[in-house]
Design a protein around this motif. Sequence first.
Motif, PDB file in Angstrom:
ATOM      1  N   SER A  32       0.832  -1.204   0.000  1.00 17.65           N
ATOM      2  CA  SER A  32       0.000   0.000   0.000  1.00 17.65           C
ATOM      3  C   SER A  32       0.870   1.260   0.000  1.00 17.65           C
ATOM      4  O   SER A  32       0.567   2.235  -0.701  1.00 17.65           O
ATOM      5  CB  SER A  32      -0.931  -0.002   1.216  1.00 17.65           C
ATOM      6  N   ILE A  35       2.266   1.764  -3.464  1.00 14.04           N
ATOM      7  CA  ILE A  35       1.261   2.204  -4.435  1.00 14.04           C
ATOM      8  C   ILE A  35       1.096   3.715  -4.416  1.00 14.04           C
ATOM      9  O   ILE A  35       0.959   4.355  -5.464  1.00 14.04           O
ATOM     10  CB  ILE A  35      -0.094   1.518  -4.150  1.00 14.04           C
ATOM     11  N   ILE A  36       1.122   4.318  -3.234  1.00 13.40           N
ATOM     12  CA  ILE A  36       0.906   5.768  -3.158  1.00 13.40           C
ATOM     13  C   ILE A  36       2.198   6.513  -2.838  1.00 13.40           C
ATOM     14  O   ILE A  36       2.168   7.651  -2.373  1.00 13.40           O
ATOM     15  CB  ILE A  36      -0.194   6.120  -2.130  1.00 13.40           C
ATOM     16  N   THR A  49      -5.314   3.082   1.678  1.00 16.08           N
ATOM     17  CA  THR A  49      -4.973   2.263   0.514  1.00 16.08           C
ATOM     18  C   THR A  49      -5.146   0.784   0.813  1.00 16.08           C
ATOM     19  O   THR A  49      -5.678   0.027  -0.021  1.00 16.08           O
ATOM     20  CB  THR A  49      -3.532   2.552   0.075  1.00 16.08           C
ATOM     21  N   THR A  52      -8.718  -0.006   0.723  1.00 19.60           N
ATOM     22  CA  THR A  52      -9.196   0.010  -0.660  1.00 19.60           C
ATOM     23  C   THR A  52      -8.823  -1.284  -1.377  1.00 19.60           C
ATOM     24  O   THR A  52      -9.650  -1.872  -2.101  1.00 19.60           O
ATOM     25  CB  THR A  52      -8.594   1.213  -1.409  1.00 19.60           C
ATOM     26  N   LEU A  91      -2.266   9.732  -7.803  1.00 24.56           N
ATOM     27  CA  LEU A  91      -3.098   8.532  -7.679  1.00 24.56           C
ATOM     28  C   LEU A  91      -3.172   7.718  -8.963  1.00 24.56           C
ATOM     29  O   LEU A  91      -3.994   6.812  -9.078  1.00 24.56           O
ATOM     30  CB  LEU A  91      -4.499   8.904  -7.204  1.00 24.56           C
ATOM     31  N   LEU A  94      -2.278   4.068  -7.994  1.00 20.60           N
ATOM     32  CA  LEU A  94      -3.387   3.468  -7.254  1.00 20.60           C
ATOM     33  C   LEU A  94      -4.536   3.106  -8.188  1.00 20.60           C
ATOM     34  O   LEU A  94      -5.104   2.013  -8.098  1.00 20.60           O
ATOM     35  CB  LEU A  94      -3.883   4.426  -6.171  1.00 20.60           C
TER      36      LEU A  94
END
Length: 221
Positions: A32, A35-36, A49, A52, A91, A94
């Motif tokens: 996570s 990813i960001i 994240t 999500t 993003l 993501l």
Amino acid sequence: MSPVAMNVPLRKFLNLVGWLVVSLAALVLAFSAWIILPFRPGLAEVLTTAETLLRAPFAATTVIGDSRIELADEPQGALFAGYPSATSRDLERLSGVVCAISSARVTIALGINDTKPDELDLAATRGAFDRIADQCARPDLRFAEVWPAEPDVEPAGANYDIEAVAEITAHLRELAAQGRVQLIAAPDLPSGFTHDGVHFVPGVSRDYARMLAFGSATLAD
């Protein structure tokens, strides 16, 4: 065999399960954070994240956006992933991962923070939206037009470039005209639709959320 002796294998098994759970949680959090990473993540963003990633494969519709999404009440049946001050570039990764793990409807509601003076790079913003459209290609991929800020409302309204909002929205309309995305058009907005120049008053925020999640709404007065 005594009860104590019988409990030894059970304890070993439970310890193994516990370590596996901890290891899996650590992997999810590490993934996570990666990813960001473009977003300079804090713990709250990493947890958002992770949630999500865990929910997206089962959600009927996922909405990815900025603080306007973070502050909105998540309609029943929808998954909202909101990140304060996020741009389309922040993003992009993501969005691609969510689209890879979910075949359901995805809505992208980004762009207003791309118009801040310290973030303004229209070519980079157009590129980010183009790549999201490619990574998330599906019949029900939806991009929301950028709802503007209110320049005369303090303290934040003047922090956004009105012309840049129009240019980003024009590019989103081009993507829709090419058949790459569905477009959620911004409605006619009443004066005073924000409380600080950029974030919506409760009734508008509620209707914004419904529009993004389900595709239609009537703006509250």
